[in-house]
Each structure stands twice: as C-alpha cells, then as structure tokens.
Design a protein around this motif. Structure first.
Motif, short mmCIF file in Angstrom:
data_model
loop_
_atom_site.label_atom_id
_atom_site.label_comp_id
_atom_site.label_asym_id
_atom_site.label_seq_id
_atom_site.Cartn_x
_atom_site.Cartn_y
_atom_site.Cartn_z
N LEU A 35 -10.99 -2.67 -11.34
CA LEU A 35 -9.54 -2.44 -11.21
C LEU A 35 -9.16 -1.12 -11.85
O LEU A 35 -9.66 -0.77 -12.92
CB LEU A 35 -8.74 -3.56 -11.88
CG LEU A 35 -8.64 -4.89 -11.16
CD1 LEU A 35 -7.87 -5.88 -12.01
CD2 LEU A 35 -7.96 -4.74 -9.83
N THR A 36 -8.29 -0.40 -11.20
CA THR A 36 -7.81 0.86 -11.77
C THR A 36 -6.79 0.56 -12.86
O THR A 36 -6.26 -0.54 -12.96
CB THR A 36 -7.16 1.73 -10.69
OG1 THR A 36 -6.00 1.05 -10.20
CG2 THR A 36 -8.12 2.03 -9.56
N VAL A 37 -6.51 1.57 -13.66
CA VAL A 37 -5.53 1.42 -14.73
C VAL A 37 -4.16 1.10 -14.13
O VAL A 37 -3.42 0.25 -14.65
CB VAL A 37 -5.47 2.70 -15.59
CG1 VAL A 37 -4.35 2.62 -16.60
CG2 VAL A 37 -6.80 2.91 -16.29
N GLN A 38 -3.81 1.74 -13.02
CA GLN A 38 -2.52 1.48 -12.37
C GLN A 38 -2.44 0.04 -11.88
O GLN A 38 -1.39 -0.60 -12.00
CB GLN A 38 -2.29 2.45 -11.19
CG GLN A 38 -2.12 3.89 -11.58
CD GLN A 38 -3.44 4.62 -11.78
OE1 GLN A 38 -4.51 4.12 -11.42
NE2 GLN A 38 -3.38 5.80 -12.37
N ALA A 39 -3.53 -0.48 -11.33
CA ALA A 39 -3.53 -1.85 -10.83
C ALA A 39 -3.39 -2.85 -11.98
O ALA A 39 -2.64 -3.83 -11.87
CB ALA A 39 -4.82 -2.13 -10.04
N VAL A 40 -4.08 -2.59 -13.09
CA VAL A 40 -3.97 -3.49 -14.25
C VAL A 40 -2.56 -3.43 -14.82
O VAL A 40 -1.99 -4.46 -15.19
CB VAL A 40 -5.02 -3.12 -15.32
CG1 VAL A 40 -4.80 -3.90 -16.61
CG2 VAL A 40 -6.43 -3.37 -14.80
N ASP A 41 -1.97 -2.23 -14.89
CA ASP A 41 -0.59 -2.11 -15.39
C ASP A 41 0.38 -2.86 -14.49
O ASP A 41 1.29 -3.54 -14.97
CB ASP A 41 -0.17 -0.64 -15.48
CG ASP A 41 -0.82 0.07 -16.66
OD1 ASP A 41 -1.31 -0.62 -17.58
OD2 ASP A 41 -0.81 1.31 -16.67
#
Length: 171
Positions: free
Chosen positions: A31-37
């Motif tokens: 998961l990308t940082v944007q997706a986790v956020d």
C-alpha cells in the motif's frame, strides 16, 4: 523501539483489546502512503482505529484476551483495525478492499468468535448501529402515532356529520 517502549505498546494494545468488541486483521503489503492515509481517514470517520503493529508485539498483547484466536493471522505485513461498532470497521474495510487490491482482509474476531473473510463481509452487510437505533425509534413511535390517529378519528367523524347537517340546513 527499546524494551520500555515495546512494553508500553503491548500494555496499551492489550488495554484496547479489553475495551473493544471487534478486531479486524488485514494484509497491507504494497500500500502506498496515500492509500494508507486515505484508509486511516475513512476508519477515523467511521469511529474506528487502524494501526500497523509488529506481529510479535500484537501476539503478546492478544495473549490472554478474548481475541487470542486471531493470533495465527498475524504473519507477514499485517494491520489491525478496531472499534466499539463492529459493523463500521467491517464496512469501511470491505469498501476499501473493493477499490484497492493490495489491501486484503484476512479475518477478525467478534468477541470470542473468530471470523473469516466471509464472516467479515457478512458483518459488513448488516446495518450500522446508528441505522438500527433509528429503526428502533421508528418502531417505538409507530404505535403512538397509530393510537393518536385512532383517538382523533371519532372527533373527526363527528365534525363531518355536523358539517353535513349544517350544509343540509343551509341548502
């Protein structure tokens, strides 16, 4: 993390497990940082918490709690989500998993009951706690409104009869 931080983390996680009714376990590999956020914001909006925890520490925190059955799921890159409203967590996770194939729900636990992916999906299909409360209030109010309409009916019928006589006399 040093030993004190690890001990504090295990203690705080164990306290959270003692207070919550549902814990979800998901794989978050890639998961990308944007997706986790985005997922964290959605969980927060639903009243839930999403946390990536070291599996070894999470297993220690689960030891002796009613959620101990999910310990075998904690292998590889996993994350935990929990809330007092189990339906909110399940709905948010299932909706996010539909749009992101790198987020895989492994299972969860509702009290002492261990849930598979299908169990979590079934839980997500249930109405939320707020919806159930609204339905209950509606059911409680329905008899009162029916009683009020029944009590008003004779008065309305009398008024219509008097009006009919008044119209007849006027003609």
């Amino acid at each position: 993390m040093d030993r004190t931080e690890k001990r504090n983390f295990v203690t705080s996680l164990a306290a959270i497990f003692a207070d919550t009714s549902f814990v979800l376990v998901a794989r978050n590999d890639g998961l990308t940082v944007q997706a986790v956020d985005k997922l964290r914001r959605q969980m927060k909006d639903a009243g839930a918490t999403y946390k990536v925890a070291k599996n070894r520490l999470a297993v220690r925190a689960l030891d002796g709690t009613r959620f101990q059955a999910i310990s075998p799921l904690l292998k590889g890159p996993t994350a935990l989500a929990w809330s007092a409203d189990p339906v909110a967590v399940a709905k948010t996770a299932v909706e996010f998993a539909k749009g992101n194939d790198k987020f895989v729900i492994l299972g969860g636990a509702l009290g002492t009951q261990s849930l598979t992916l299908d169990g979590v999906k079934a839980l997500a299909e249930l109405p939320s706690l707020d919806t159930l409360r609204a339905q209950l209030v509606g059911l409680i109010q329905t008899p009162a409104s029916r009683i009020a309409s029944v009590l008003q009916a004779p008065g309305g019928q009398l008024a219509r009869v008097f009006k009919a006589y008044a119209d007849k006399d006027a003609a």
